[in-house]
Write a protein that holds these residues in place. Structure first.
Motif, PDB file in Angstrom:
ATOM      1  N   GLY A  66      28.237  32.688  40.610  1.00 55.01           N
ATOM      2  CA  GLY A  66      29.381  33.341  41.241  1.00 55.01           C
ATOM      3  C   GLY A  66      28.980  34.541  42.077  1.00 55.01           C
ATOM      4  N   THR A  67      28.131  35.374  41.533  1.00 50.06           N
ATOM      5  CA  THR A  67      27.714  36.588  42.237  1.00 50.06           C
ATOM      6  C   THR A  67      26.867  36.237  43.446  1.00 50.06           C
ATOM      7  OG1 THR A  67      27.790  37.830  40.182  1.00 50.06           O
ATOM      8  CG2 THR A  67      26.533  38.796  41.988  1.00 50.06           C
ATOM      9  N   TRP A  68      25.918  35.339  43.266  1.00 54.23           N
ATOM     10  CA  TRP A  68      25.053  34.979  44.392  1.00 54.23           C
ATOM     11  C   TRP A  68      25.826  34.246  45.476  1.00 54.23           C
ATOM     12  CZ3 TRP A  68      20.092  33.053  41.409  1.00 54.23           C
ATOM     13  CH2 TRP A  68      19.468  34.168  40.837  1.00 54.23           C
ATOM     14  N   ARG A  69      26.814  33.442  45.104  1.00 48.89           N
ATOM     15  CA  ARG A  69      27.646  32.779  46.113  1.00 48.89           C
ATOM     16  C   ARG A  69      28.408  33.819  46.928  1.00 48.89           C
ATOM     17  NH1 ARG A  69      30.906  29.524  43.051  1.00 48.89           N
ATOM     18  NH2 ARG A  69      29.250  28.301  42.182  1.00 48.89           N
ATOM     19  N   GLU A  70      28.891  34.840  46.242  1.00 49.44           N
ATOM     20  CA  GLU A  70      29.604  35.929  46.930  1.00 49.44           C
ATOM     21  C   GLU A  70      28.670  36.638  47.912  1.00 49.44           C
ATOM     22  OE1 GLU A  70      31.321  40.299  45.789  1.00 49.44           O
ATOM     23  OE2 GLU A  70      31.649  38.686  44.337  1.00 49.44           O
ATOM     24  N   PHE A  71      27.461  36.956  47.464  1.00 52.77           N
ATOM     25  CA  PHE A  71      26.498  37.626  48.342  1.00 52.77           C
ATOM     26  C   PHE A  71      26.072  36.724  49.501  1.00 52.77           C
ATOM     27  CE2 PHE A  71      25.279  40.392  44.570  1.00 52.77           C
ATOM     28  CZ  PHE A  71      25.978  41.491  45.041  1.00 52.77           C
ATOM     29  N   ALA A  72      26.007  35.421  49.267  1.00 58.02           N
ATOM     30  CA  ALA A  72      25.598  34.495  50.320  1.00 58.02           C
ATOM     31  C   ALA A  72      26.611  34.467  51.464  1.00 58.02           C
ATOM     32  CB  ALA A  72      25.403  33.086  49.760  1.00 58.02           C
ATOM     33  N   ARG A  73      27.852  34.810  51.169  1.00 58.79           N
ATOM     34  CA  ARG A  73      28.889  34.858  52.219  1.00 58.79           C
ATOM     35  C   ARG A  73      28.779  36.112  53.079  1.00 58.79           C
ATOM     36  NH1 ARG A  73      32.879  32.107  48.231  1.00 58.79           N
ATOM     37  NH2 ARG A  73      32.548  33.998  47.035  1.00 58.79           N
ATOM     38  N   ASP A  74      28.063  37.114  52.589  1.00 59.95           N
ATOM     39  CA  ASP A  74      27.869  38.372  53.311  1.00 59.95           C
ATOM     40  C   ASP A  74      26.532  38.289  54.044  1.00 59.95           C
ATOM     41  OD1 ASP A  74      26.707  41.016  53.781  1.00 59.95           O
ATOM     42  OD2 ASP A  74      28.390  41.819  52.631  1.00 59.95           O
TER      43      ASP A  74
END
Length: 103
Positions: A66-74
């Motif tokens: 979840g966290t890495w997916r969020e960062f991947a969008r940034d």
């Protein structure tokens, strides 16, 4: 830098765990080193860790995804994810060695 601080904070939070779910495919992060690590880590947990101990590890996978997916969008954070995933892989490789995991 704010993003680096957020990424480091994520690594700290990962140790605390979160909600559980072991799922693949649609859960890809989109950064090859991160996806490879998560898939290898998940395979280790499901095949080598005793079932009674899997819950905490499953929570960690869910939090990481979840966290890495969020960062991947940034865009800026995404550039740093490769090194974060590589470092996390090295750290957890040592933690999981007693279970006979190698990734």
């Amino acid at each position: 830098m704010r993003i680096t601080t957020r990424l480091l904070a994520t690594l700290v939070l990962v140790g605390a765990g979160a909600t559980a779910s072991l799922a693949q495919g649609a859960n890809e992060i989109g950064v090859p080193s991160c996806d490879r690590f998560i898939n290898d880590y998940e395979a280790c947990i499901t095949t080598k860790v005793p079932e009674a101990q899997r819950g905490a590890f499953s929570q960690q996978i869910t939090q990481l995804r979840g966290t890495w997916r969020e960062f991947a969008r940034d865009g800026q954070a995404r550039q740093q994810l490769d090194s974060v995933c590589t470092a996390q892989s090295a750290q957890l490789r040592q933690v999981m060695a007693p279970y006979g995991c190698s990734f």
